[in-house]
Every structure is written in C-alpha cells, then in structure tokens.
Design a protein around this motif. Structure first.
Motif, PDB file in Angstrom:
ATOM      1  N   HIS A 271     -43.966 -61.138 -17.707  1.00  0.00           N
ATOM      2  CA  HIS A 271     -44.351 -60.532 -18.985  1.00  0.00           C
ATOM      3  C   HIS A 271     -44.550 -59.024 -18.821  1.00  0.00           C
ATOM      4  CE1 HIS A 271     -44.741 -64.236 -21.212  1.00  0.00           C
ATOM      5  NE2 HIS A 271     -45.558 -64.738 -20.305  1.00  0.00           N
ATOM      6  N   SER A 272     -45.186 -58.639 -17.752  1.00  0.00           N
ATOM      7  CA  SER A 272     -45.455 -57.229 -17.510  1.00  0.00           C
ATOM      8  C   SER A 272     -44.164 -56.423 -17.336  1.00  0.00           C
ATOM      9  CB  SER A 272     -46.354 -57.090 -16.273  1.00  0.00           C
ATOM     10  OG  SER A 272     -46.670 -55.744 -16.061  1.00  0.00           O
ATOM     11  N   ARG A 273     -43.240 -56.958 -16.566  1.00  0.00           N
ATOM     12  CA  ARG A 273     -41.968 -56.256 -16.348  1.00  0.00           C
ATOM     13  C   ARG A 273     -41.161 -56.184 -17.636  1.00  0.00           C
ATOM     14  NH1 ARG A 273     -41.889 -52.725 -13.573  1.00  0.00           N
ATOM     15  NH2 ARG A 273     -39.661 -52.781 -13.297  1.00  0.00           N
ATOM     16  N   LEU A 274     -41.138 -57.266 -18.411  1.00  0.00           N
ATOM     17  CA  LEU A 274     -40.454 -57.228 -19.703  1.00  0.00           C
ATOM     18  C   LEU A 274     -41.073 -56.164 -20.608  1.00  0.00           C
ATOM     19  CD1 LEU A 274     -39.780 -60.970 -20.572  1.00  0.00           C
ATOM     20  CD2 LEU A 274     -38.087 -59.147 -20.454  1.00  0.00           C
ATOM     21  N   ALA A 275     -42.380 -56.092 -20.623  1.00  0.00           N
ATOM     22  CA  ALA A 275     -43.057 -55.076 -21.433  1.00  0.00           C
ATOM     23  C   ALA A 275     -42.646 -53.683 -20.987  1.00  0.00           C
ATOM     24  CB  ALA A 275     -44.571 -55.245 -21.333  1.00  0.00           C
ATOM     25  N   ASP A 276     -42.567 -53.476 -19.671  1.00  0.00           N
ATOM     26  CA  ASP A 276     -42.134 -52.169 -19.150  1.00  0.00           C
ATOM     27  C   ASP A 276     -40.738 -51.822 -19.657  1.00  0.00           C
ATOM     28  OD1 ASP A 276     -44.504 -51.941 -17.701  1.00  0.00           O
ATOM     29  OD2 ASP A 276     -43.595 -52.564 -15.795  1.00  0.00           O
ATOM     30  N   MET A 277     -39.848 -52.801 -19.632  1.00  0.00           N
ATOM     31  CA  MET A 277     -38.467 -52.568 -20.068  1.00  0.00           C
ATOM     32  C   MET A 277     -38.399 -52.261 -21.563  1.00  0.00           C
ATOM     33  SD  MET A 277     -36.316 -55.360 -17.929  1.00  0.00           S
ATOM     34  CE  MET A 277     -37.341 -56.205 -16.747  1.00  0.00           C
ATOM     35  N   TYR A 278     -39.111 -53.047 -22.358  1.00  0.00           N
ATOM     36  CA  TYR A 278     -39.130 -52.789 -23.796  1.00  0.00           C
ATOM     37  C   TYR A 278     -39.729 -51.418 -24.091  1.00  0.00           C
ATOM     38  CZ  TYR A 278     -37.856 -57.616 -24.983  1.00  0.00           C
ATOM     39  OH  TYR A 278     -37.198 -58.819 -25.130  1.00  0.00           O
ATOM     40  N   GLU A 279     -40.778 -51.100 -23.375  1.00  0.00           N
ATOM     41  CA  GLU A 279     -41.429 -49.809 -23.588  1.00  0.00           C
ATOM     42  C   GLU A 279     -40.483 -48.657 -23.248  1.00  0.00           C
ATOM     43  OE1 GLU A 279     -45.486 -47.598 -22.117  1.00  0.00           O
ATOM     44  OE2 GLU A 279     -45.466 -49.785 -22.201  1.00  0.00           O
ATOM     45  N   ALA A 280     -39.780 -48.773 -22.146  1.00  0.00           N
ATOM     46  CA  ALA A 280     -38.826 -47.734 -21.741  1.00  0.00           C
ATOM     47  C   ALA A 280     -37.734 -47.546 -22.790  1.00  0.00           C
ATOM     48  CB  ALA A 280     -38.208 -48.085 -20.393  1.00  0.00           C
ATOM     49  N   ALA A 281     -37.410 -48.623 -23.482  1.00  0.00           N
ATOM     50  CA  ALA A 281     -36.382 -48.557 -24.523  1.00  0.00           C
ATOM     51  C   ALA A 281     -36.960 -48.137 -25.881  1.00  0.00           C
ATOM     52  CB  ALA A 281     -35.683 -49.914 -24.654  1.00  0.00           C
ATOM     53  N   GLY A 282     -38.284 -47.938 -25.923  1.00  0.00           N
ATOM     54  CA  GLY A 282     -38.919 -47.557 -27.178  1.00  0.00           C
ATOM     55  C   GLY A 282     -39.074 -48.708 -28.150  1.00  0.00           C
ATOM     56  N   GLU A 283     -38.954 -49.928 -27.665  1.00  0.00           N
ATOM     57  CA  GLU A 283     -39.106 -51.125 -28.503  1.00  0.00           C
ATOM     58  C   GLU A 283     -40.565 -51.576 -28.455  1.00  0.00           C
ATOM     59  OE1 GLU A 283     -36.144 -54.114 -27.638  1.00  0.00           O
ATOM     60  OE2 GLU A 283     -34.630 -52.563 -27.252  1.00  0.00           O
ATOM     61  N   TRP A 284     -41.387 -50.926 -29.270  1.00  0.00           N
ATOM     62  CA  TRP A 284     -42.837 -51.115 -29.194  1.00  0.00           C
ATOM     63  C   TRP A 284     -43.270 -52.526 -29.568  1.00  0.00           C
ATOM     64  CZ3 TRP A 284     -44.572 -47.821 -26.089  1.00  0.00           C
ATOM     65  CH2 TRP A 284     -44.032 -46.544 -26.032  1.00  0.00           C
ATOM     66  N   ASP A 285     -42.638 -53.126 -30.552  1.00  0.00           N
ATOM     67  CA  ASP A 285     -43.037 -54.489 -30.938  1.00  0.00           C
ATOM     68  C   ASP A 285     -42.827 -55.462 -29.780  1.00  0.00           C
ATOM     69  OD1 ASP A 285     -43.833 -53.682 -33.458  1.00  0.00           O
ATOM     70  OD2 ASP A 285     -41.932 -54.207 -34.408  1.00  0.00           O
ATOM     71  N   GLY A 286     -41.679 -55.375 -29.128  1.00  0.00           N
ATOM     72  CA  GLY A 286     -41.392 -56.238 -27.976  1.00  0.00           C
ATOM     73  C   GLY A 286     -42.334 -55.962 -26.824  1.00  0.00           C
ATOM     74  N   ALA A 287     -42.587 -54.672 -26.564  1.00  0.00           N
ATOM     75  CA  ALA A 287     -43.485 -54.297 -25.465  1.00  0.00           C
ATOM     76  C   ALA A 287     -44.896 -54.821 -25.708  1.00  0.00           C
ATOM     77  CB  ALA A 287     -43.510 -52.776 -25.300  1.00  0.00           C
ATOM     78  N   LEU A 288     -45.383 -54.649 -26.923  1.00  0.00           N
ATOM     79  CA  LEU A 288     -46.736 -55.113 -27.235  1.00  0.00           C
ATOM     80  C   LEU A 288     -46.839 -56.626 -27.211  1.00  0.00           C
ATOM     81  CD1 LEU A 288     -47.621 -52.503 -29.972  1.00  0.00           C
ATOM     82  CD2 LEU A 288     -48.673 -52.719 -27.706  1.00  0.00           C
ATOM     83  N   ALA A 289     -45.802 -57.309 -27.669  1.00  0.00           N
ATOM     84  CA  ALA A 289     -45.819 -58.774 -27.623  1.00  0.00           C
ATOM     85  C   ALA A 289     -45.907 -59.256 -26.184  1.00  0.00           C
ATOM     86  CB  ALA A 289     -44.566 -59.338 -28.298  1.00  0.00           C
ATOM     87  N   GLU A 290     -45.138 -58.647 -25.290  1.00  0.00           N
ATOM     88  CA  GLU A 290     -45.178 -59.053 -23.881  1.00  0.00           C
ATOM     89  C   GLU A 290     -46.497 -58.678 -23.226  1.00  0.00           C
ATOM     90  OE1 GLU A 290     -43.219 -61.131 -22.466  1.00  0.00           O
ATOM     91  OE2 GLU A 290     -41.792 -61.162 -24.110  1.00  0.00           O
ATOM     92  N   ARG A 291     -47.056 -57.526 -23.561  1.00  0.00           N
ATOM     93  CA  ARG A 291     -48.372 -57.148 -23.014  1.00  0.00           C
ATOM     94  C   ARG A 291     -49.430 -58.162 -23.455  1.00  0.00           C
ATOM     95  NH1 ARG A 291     -46.989 -53.971 -19.073  1.00  0.00           N
ATOM     96  NH2 ARG A 291     -46.133 -51.976 -19.688  1.00  0.00           N
ATOM     97  N   ARG A 292     -49.362 -58.574 -24.699  1.00  0.00           N
ATOM     98  CA  ARG A 292     -50.343 -59.558 -25.183  1.00  0.00           C
ATOM     99  C   ARG A 292     -50.154 -60.907 -24.490  1.00  0.00           C
ATOM    100  NH1 ARG A 292     -49.610 -56.469 -30.227  1.00  0.00           N
ATOM    101  NH2 ARG A 292     -51.627 -55.476 -30.607  1.00  0.00           N
ATOM    102  N   ARG A 293     -48.914 -61.276 -24.241  1.00  0.00           N
ATOM    103  CA  ARG A 293     -48.671 -62.523 -23.498  1.00  0.00           C
ATOM    104  C   ARG A 293     -49.204 -62.406 -22.072  1.00  0.00           C
ATOM    105  NH1 ARG A 293     -43.237 -62.197 -26.231  1.00  0.00           N
ATOM    106  NH2 ARG A 293     -43.500 -63.547 -28.042  1.00  0.00           N
ATOM    107  N   ALA A 294     -49.062 -61.238 -21.470  1.00  0.00           N
ATOM    108  CA  ALA A 294     -49.592 -61.022 -20.119  1.00  0.00           C
ATOM    109  C   ALA A 294     -51.113 -61.167 -20.125  1.00  0.00           C
ATOM    110  CB  ALA A 294     -49.177 -59.651 -19.593  1.00  0.00           C
ATOM    111  N   VAL A 295     -51.759 -60.646 -21.162  1.00  0.00           N
ATOM    112  CA  VAL A 295     -53.216 -60.787 -21.288  1.00  0.00           C
ATOM    113  C   VAL A 295     -53.580 -62.263 -21.400  1.00  0.00           C
ATOM    114  CG1 VAL A 295     -55.194 -60.360 -22.807  1.00  0.00           C
ATOM    115  CG2 VAL A 295     -53.616 -58.493 -22.264  1.00  0.00           C
ATOM    116  N   GLU A 296     -52.832 -63.007 -22.202  1.00  0.00           N
ATOM    117  CA  GLU A 296     -53.110 -64.431 -22.404  1.00  0.00           C
ATOM    118  C   GLU A 296     -52.970 -65.237 -21.111  1.00  0.00           C
ATOM    119  OE1 GLU A 296     -50.478 -65.667 -25.527  1.00  0.00           O
ATOM    120  OE2 GLU A 296     -51.443 -64.357 -26.988  1.00  0.00           O
ATOM    121  N   THR A 297     -52.096 -64.800 -20.212  1.00  0.00           N
ATOM    122  CA  THR A 297     -51.926 -65.534 -18.953  1.00  0.00           C
ATOM    123  C   THR A 297     -53.014 -65.201 -17.945  1.00  0.00           C
ATOM    124  OG1 THR A 297     -50.471 -63.890 -17.919  1.00  0.00           O
ATOM    125  CG2 THR A 297     -49.419 -65.619 -19.245  1.00  0.00           C
TER     126      THR A 297
END
Length: 135
Positions: free
Chosen positions: A21-47
């Motif tokens: 989840h963290s790595r996916l968030a990094d990738m989305y963030e690098a691409a400027g895809e904030w919704d995807g990045a935030l969704a993955e960060r929240r999933r990382a928090v949930e885990t």
C-alpha cells in the motif's frame, strides 16, 4: 507504471500488506494522482492501526495535497501512538507556521527540541531559527 499491476496483484492475495500500500501510494503521489495516493495511504493505516508511521506518511501526503486540517488530524493521531517520534511535532510545527498558527508552531517546535535526536541537526537548527524569529 509497470510496478503498479504487480503491487495490485500482491494485494489481491493479502490486503494487509502495508508495504505494498505504501509503495502504491508513493507511485500515485509521484504521478500527482492524489485520490489514489490518499486511498492507499488510508489502506496502509488500516493495516497498521497501532503504528504511527502510516499516519505520518498519510499526513505528509495530505499536506502535499493541500488538505491541511486532515493532515493536522493525522499528525495528532500519530503522536498519540508514538509521542517519541520527533518528526511528528516537527511537521506539525512547520504546518502550523505555514497556516499562521504561531502558538501551535511554538509549542510544537519546543516539543520537537525536547525529544529530537542529535542526528536531526538540520531540523534542530531550523526549529531554533523559527523560535528565535520575532513575532
């Protein structure tokens, strides 16, 4: 871009893999895809509900996405889990200073200086500069 499907595939088998989840968030963030990045960060928090690190990463992404109030909330939750992580009050202080909350910035920088390890020399110097600056 090639790694995203691989991480998605890994998560099909185990949604609790924090690092994926963290790595996916990094990738989305690098691409400027904030919704995807935030969704993955929240999933990382949930885990990792009992860990401060995913919350700190979430706060950083929220800050980059210009969602200040949510970032402050994530930092507060992270500090409740790990009051000894000096990065948390440092980021909260910088954020408070940026939005003009001098009182919160000062108290957060003071907290940071009280617990910061010596290896954070640059941040310590920055905190001292902020505290020494005229109001």
């Amino acid at each position: 871009e090639q790694a995203i499907p691989v991480f998605r595939r890994v998560l099909e088998f185990d949604l609790g893999i924090y690092q994926a989840h963290s790595r996916l968030a990094d990738m989305y963030e690098a691409a400027g895809e904030w919704d995807g990045a935030l969704a993955e960060r929240r999933r990382a928090v949930e885990t990792n509900l009992d860990e401060a690190e995913p919350l700190l990463e979430l706060a950083t992404t929220l800050l980059r996405a210009e969602r200040v109030a949510e970032a402050m909330d994530a930092l507060a939750r992270a500090e409740a889990l790990n009051g000894r992580d000096a990065r948390i009050p440092f980021r909260r202080a910088a954020l408070a200073a940026a939005v003009g909350d001098r009182a919160l910035a000062v108290s957060s920088y003071e907290r940071f200086l009280a617990i910061a390890p010596s290896r954070m020399g640059e941040q310590i110097a920055e905190a001292r500069r902020h505290l020494a600056a005229p109001q």
